[in-house]
Scaffold this active site. Sequence first.
Site, PDB file in Angstrom:
ATOM      1  N   LYS A 143     -10.882 -13.526 -18.364  1.00 50.83           N
ATOM      2  CA  LYS A 143     -11.231 -13.152 -19.749  1.00 50.83           C
ATOM      3  C   LYS A 143     -10.519 -11.865 -20.150  1.00 50.83           C
ATOM      4  O   LYS A 143     -10.051 -11.727 -21.284  1.00 50.83           O
ATOM      5  CB  LYS A 143     -12.758 -13.023 -19.889  1.00 50.83           C
ATOM      6  CG  LYS A 143     -13.451 -14.381 -19.827  1.00 50.83           C
ATOM      7  CD  LYS A 143     -14.956 -14.300 -19.713  1.00 50.83           C
ATOM      8  CE  LYS A 143     -15.523 -15.703 -19.451  1.00 50.83           C
ATOM      9  NZ  LYS A 143     -16.981 -15.723 -19.215  1.00 50.83           N
ATOM     10  N   GLN A 194     -21.738 -12.118 -18.417  1.00 50.95           N
ATOM     11  CA  GLN A 194     -21.286 -13.212 -17.553  1.00 50.95           C
ATOM     12  C   GLN A 194     -22.495 -13.902 -16.922  1.00 50.95           C
ATOM     13  O   GLN A 194     -23.274 -13.267 -16.207  1.00 50.95           O
ATOM     14  CB  GLN A 194     -20.330 -12.670 -16.473  1.00 50.95           C
ATOM     15  CG  GLN A 194     -19.739 -13.737 -15.573  1.00 50.95           C
ATOM     16  CD  GLN A 194     -18.839 -14.725 -16.318  1.00 50.95           C
ATOM     17  OE1 GLN A 194     -18.094 -14.346 -17.217  1.00 50.95           O
ATOM     18  NE2 GLN A 194     -18.912 -15.994 -15.958  1.00 50.95           N
ATOM     19  N   ASP A 204     -20.106 -14.898 -27.034  1.00 49.81           N
ATOM     20  CA  ASP A 204     -20.420 -16.188 -26.420  1.00 49.81           C
ATOM     21  C   ASP A 204     -21.064 -17.160 -27.405  1.00 49.81           C
ATOM     22  O   ASP A 204     -21.194 -18.346 -27.100  1.00 49.81           O
ATOM     23  CB  ASP A 204     -21.396 -15.979 -25.251  1.00 49.81           C
ATOM     24  CG  ASP A 204     -20.673 -15.877 -23.920  1.00 49.81           C
ATOM     25  OD1 ASP A 204     -19.643 -16.549 -23.760  1.00 49.81           O
ATOM     26  OD2 ASP A 204     -21.150 -15.136 -23.054  1.00 49.81           O
TER      27      ASP A 204
END
Length: 282
Positions: free
Chosen positions: A53, A97, A120
């Site tokens: 990422k 995460q 997200d």
Amino acid sequence: MSALLISGNDVAAAAKDRIRNEVEALAAQGRALGLATLLVGDDPASRQYVGYKHRDAQSVGISSIDVRLPDSATQDEVFAAIDELNERDDVTGMIVQLPLPEGLDDEAAVERVLPRKDADGLHPLNLGRLVLGMDGPLPATPSGIMAMLDHYKIETAGKVAVVVGRSFLVGRPMALMLGAKGRDATVIQAHSRTADLASICRQADILIAAVGRPEMFDASFVKPGAVVIDVGTNRTENGLVGDVAFDEVSQIASAISPVPGGVGPMTRASLLTNTVYLGTLT
Ligand code: NDP
């Protein structure tokens, strides 16, 4: 193999070219984007995903901020780290995460992220916007899958889509997106309590496998000519494998996404798309 290969790598590369231009245009207006990740613990797969990422963000001109907490972190320490990122002006988007280590609450952590920094697209408020058909950052994995279907001009309207899996991360938002107005698939959401899963799956024009069981979906689950999207990422002795038995299913499907090189790169591209979207809000 007779099926069309749905290459997440190719679609993600095209998406990144577009995103790089958007980031440049925002920078020209004085809006610098910063994507933060919070990694708790030492899980090797999570470490690897976080690394990707950061590399992706930097490759399109988004600065990246890497925050780590030890395995022993408490829920309050996780909240404190999120609060700090919520307050930082240089952080315009953030990712917690998942999954967090045992004993920590994934959903509570996601809810702690400010909705306007939720790269997200998993905050309850943003999931609510999705339910209502309003604009917002979209859950990265299903929106990456929609982008792949669009890229390959795979029609969803009027098709039967079977989504196997009902997690808030993948299965549920996937079913919502496929069945939304304008996408217009007729969606069946299957899960571990679904009776006669193989025959349900054989109804699918579009089959989305998001379970987490290596090569569970063999040819007996697939209608000839179906489009098969494999979300599963299973680390086995033979390396990374999907939920779909690729070799046999690719003989009867009309199109199929591989693992690796399918949904994974698109999930990451969607995080960047969300980061740009959030950057236009601030
Ligand atoms: P979860 O474990 O949260 O959910 C799995 C789902 O599969 C559940 O809804 C469960 O049903 C269902 N399920 C489990 N066993 C069966 C079975 N035998 N038959 C039918 N359904 C079953 O996983 P996630 O949704 O987070 O992830 C699914 C997979 O996708 C994993 O392999 C994960 O690594 C991968 N993934 C890949 C991403 C990528 O970018 N490539 C991103 C995110 C996930 P029930 O609800 O009844 O328990």
